[in-house]
Design a protein around this motif. Structure first.
Motif, PDB file in Angstrom:
ATOM      1  N   ILE A 108       2.019   1.805  -3.807  1.00 22.14           N
ATOM      2  CA  ILE A 108       1.050   2.123  -4.319  1.00 22.14           C
ATOM      3  C   ILE A 108       0.741   3.661  -4.154  1.00 22.14           C
ATOM      4  O   ILE A 108       0.465   4.381  -5.061  1.00 22.14           O
ATOM      5  CB  ILE A 108       0.003   1.293  -4.561  1.00 22.14           C
ATOM      6  CG1 ILE A 108      -0.863   1.194  -5.792  1.00 22.14           C
ATOM      7  CG2 ILE A 108      -1.138   1.547  -3.343  1.00 22.14           C
ATOM      8  CD1 ILE A 108      -0.179   0.443  -6.694  1.00 22.14           C
ATOM      9  N   MET A 109       0.665   4.006  -2.885  1.00 22.94           N
ATOM     10  CA  MET A 109       0.309   5.375  -2.410  1.00 22.94           C
ATOM     11  C   MET A 109       1.372   6.178  -3.144  1.00 22.94           C
ATOM     12  O   MET A 109       1.063   7.418  -3.713  1.00 22.94           O
ATOM     13  CB  MET A 109       0.310   5.400  -0.934  1.00 22.94           C
ATOM     14  CG  MET A 109      -0.887   5.076  -0.137  1.00 22.94           C
ATOM     15  SD  MET A 109      -2.205   6.318  -0.598  1.00 22.94           S
ATOM     16  CE  MET A 109      -1.522   7.479   0.464  1.00 22.94           C
ATOM     17  N   TYR A 129      -8.999   1.303   3.155  1.00 25.89           N
ATOM     18  CA  TYR A 129      -9.129   0.321   1.946  1.00 25.89           C
ATOM     19  C   TYR A 129      -9.565  -1.063   2.423  1.00 25.89           C
ATOM     20  O   TYR A 129     -10.220  -1.730   1.999  1.00 25.89           O
ATOM     21  CB  TYR A 129      -8.000   0.551   1.173  1.00 25.89           C
ATOM     22  CG  TYR A 129      -7.861   1.571   0.197  1.00 25.89           C
ATOM     23  CD1 TYR A 129      -8.729   1.467  -0.746  1.00 25.89           C
ATOM     24  CD2 TYR A 129      -7.327   2.711   0.439  1.00 25.89           C
ATOM     25  CE1 TYR A 129      -8.805   2.452  -1.679  1.00 25.89           C
ATOM     26  CE2 TYR A 129      -7.355   3.815  -0.476  1.00 25.89           C
ATOM     27  CZ  TYR A 129      -7.811   3.736  -1.656  1.00 25.89           C
ATOM     28  OH  TYR A 129      -8.017   4.692  -2.588  1.00 25.89           O
ATOM     29  N   PHE A 132       0.887  -1.159  -0.005  1.00 27.32           N
ATOM     30  CA  PHE A 132      -0.014  -0.014   0.015  1.00 27.32           C
ATOM     31  C   PHE A 132       0.972   1.403  -0.058  1.00 27.32           C
ATOM     32  O   PHE A 132       0.471   2.117  -0.643  1.00 27.32           O
ATOM     33  CB  PHE A 132      -0.886   0.008   1.327  1.00 27.32           C
ATOM     34  CG  PHE A 132      -1.812   0.835   1.065  1.00 27.32           C
ATOM     35  CD1 PHE A 132      -3.243   0.738   0.480  1.00 27.32           C
ATOM     36  CD2 PHE A 132      -1.785   2.257   1.930  1.00 27.32           C
ATOM     37  CE1 PHE A 132      -4.245   1.794   0.208  1.00 27.32           C
ATOM     38  CE2 PHE A 132      -2.935   3.365   1.728  1.00 27.32           C
ATOM     39  CZ  PHE A 132      -4.047   3.015   0.962  1.00 27.32           C
ATOM     40  N   LEU A 176      -6.177   1.728  -6.489  1.00 27.27           N
ATOM     41  CA  LEU A 176      -5.696   1.400  -5.071  1.00 27.27           C
ATOM     42  C   LEU A 176      -6.092   0.302  -4.170  1.00 27.27           C
ATOM     43  O   LEU A 176      -5.278  -0.242  -3.454  1.00 27.27           O
ATOM     44  CB  LEU A 176      -5.750   2.873  -3.880  1.00 27.27           C
ATOM     45  CG  LEU A 176      -5.076   4.351  -4.754  1.00 27.27           C
ATOM     46  CD1 LEU A 176      -5.397   5.269  -3.836  1.00 27.27           C
ATOM     47  CD2 LEU A 176      -3.482   3.952  -4.332  1.00 27.27           C
ATOM     48  N   SER A 187      -0.542   7.076   5.274  1.00 27.66           N
ATOM     49  CA  SER A 187      -0.563   5.508   4.343  1.00 27.66           C
ATOM     50  C   SER A 187      -1.270   4.810   5.266  1.00 27.66           C
ATOM     51  O   SER A 187      -2.079   4.058   4.918  1.00 27.66           O
ATOM     52  CB  SER A 187       0.866   4.934   3.928  1.00 27.66           C
ATOM     53  OG  SER A 187       0.766   4.063   3.312  1.00 27.66           O
TER      54      SER A 187
END
Length: 409
Positions: free
Chosen positions: A110-111, A130, A107, A213, A123
């Motif tokens: 990808i952030m 999410y 994550f 995301l 994050s």
């Protein structure tokens, strides 16, 4: 094919390769058929909720910033740095939930790729939202406090608010010519336009980000975990994978630091390990389509308006295609090219996951460094498996990460 009544609609479940391929690729006869509740959470402007024509347009203009060669070259160094940092950090943490830490790692990556955010606090906060969203996607659509779907709707509302503030701030920076040198996915989505000069609206940008995301870290994190578990259960496969990575290190120029995309493309055995992991686990169990007209498939007529559920796991575990299908065996891919429709880890046709190359890059980089220098010591190796919303050990793979004594990395 099997008849069923699902999500309030008469439905057909398809499991044969030919039927799956036809349903996924025939855009004249089928359209997206995801449950309304899923579309509400992922977004009406996301790839799962739009028409074939709109999907084709969005896919064309957003593919390069995610899967393009230039984009992957830029992302590689950041993925590599974060993998190395995380692995070293985990060796000092004692017992960890390996899956939880992998999801945090993917994550964070990808952030950064999409939003340029390197804040661990931001994050982690977004990752929790999410997680709630993802749990609701596969839950019954009961919008009552206490139920997963209700929590997911609240999570989506929070996510949309956060992402809208990011888009607003980015537009304000552009007005003031205060643009940072680093371009991320939001920049690309704000700049891109189709052949008619049409740009994406804020709603489209946000729904695309929510979609990417949500999918971009879940599948990668789970696949990293299972590939690691499977390899350590099979020392002969682990040794072969490790030898390939050591060979890559030996063959590089002495002045080179870090991996290159060329080396990633040379990881033939690791690619087989990833494919076999995706086959055995089948992270995305299903996809939904809807018949636009009466359609005949394999002698059976699917009436117009019926939902068609493509059961990927049924295909991937078909013993006629894959002998001993539940056994993890990367060697089955040597000299084997799967028949169209018989291997669908990222979908197929126009609905092929647009982030598949990025996902494989993340997984390969992680396995490269893990195999060279680390090992997994599971606390509960016989822990039962939970299958929803995704296949995982009930304890999220409680383990210790240890560094090899002979490690040279």
């Amino acid at each position: 094919m099997y008849k069923a009544f699902m999500f309030g609609n008469p439905s057909i479940i398809v499991t044969s390769p030919d039927s799956c391929r036809r349903v996924l690729t025939d855009d004249e006869a089928f359209k997206p058929g995801w449950p309304i509740s899923t579309v509400e959470l992922i977004g009406k402007n996301s790839f799962i909720g739009i028409s074939y024509e709109e999907h084709k347009r969005l896919r064309r203009i957003t593919a390069a910033p995610v899967n393009g060669h230039e984009a992957l070259s830029i992302y590689l160094k950041y993925i590599e740095d974060n993998v190395l940092s995380a692995l070293e950090k985990w060796t000092k943490m004692g017992e960890i939930e390996f899956l939880t830490e992998l999801r945090r790692l993917t994550f964070k990556i990808i952030m950064y790729i999409f939003l340029s955010s390197e804040s661990e606090l931001v994050s982690e906060a977004l990752e929790k939202q999410y997680t709630a969203l993802n749990l609701g996607v596969r839950a019954m659509a009961i919008n009552v406090p206490g139920f997963a779907y209700h929590k997911a709707l609240k999570a989506r509302k929070n996510l949309v608010a956060i992402l809208q503030s990011v888009v607003d701030e980015r537009r304000e920076q552009r007005k003031c010519n205060n643009v940072t040198k680093k371009r991320d996915m939001i920049d690309a989505l704000m700049d891109v336009e189709d052949e008619n000069g049409r740009r994406l609206s804020d709603e489209e940008i946000i729904d695309i980000l929510v979609m990417y995301l949500n999918a971009g870290h879940e599948s990668s994190g789970h696949t990293m975990m299972w590939a690691t578990i499977f390899l350590q259960k099979h020392p002969e496969f682990l040794q072969k994978a490790k030898e390939e990575q050591e060979r890559i290190i030996r063959n590089r120029p002495p002045t080179q630091k870090g991996l290159t995309l060329k080396e990633f493309r040379e990881m033939e055995y690791i690619s087989k390990v990833i494919d076999e992991t995706l086959r055995v686990i089948t992270f995305s169990l299903t996809a939904f389509r809807e018949a636009k007209q009466d359609v005949n498939i394999s002698g059976y007529t699917i009436p117009k308006g019926w939902k068609v559920l493509i059961w990927f796991r049924g295909v991937h575990l078909d013993p006629e295609i894959y002998p001993d299908p539940k056994e993890f065996d990367p060697t089955r891919w040597e000299g084997f090219t799967p028949k169209a429709g018989s291997f669908l880890p990222f979908g197929a046709g126009s609905r092929l996951c647009p982030g598949n190359d990025l996902a494989k890059l993340e997984i390969a980089v992680f396995l490269h460094y893990f195999l060279l220098s680390y090992e997994l010591d599971r606390i509960n190796p016989q822990c039962p498996t939970r299958y929803l919303p995704h296949t995982r050990p009930k304890d999220n793979c409680l383990a210790r990460i240890k560094r090899h004594r002979s490690s040279s990395v």
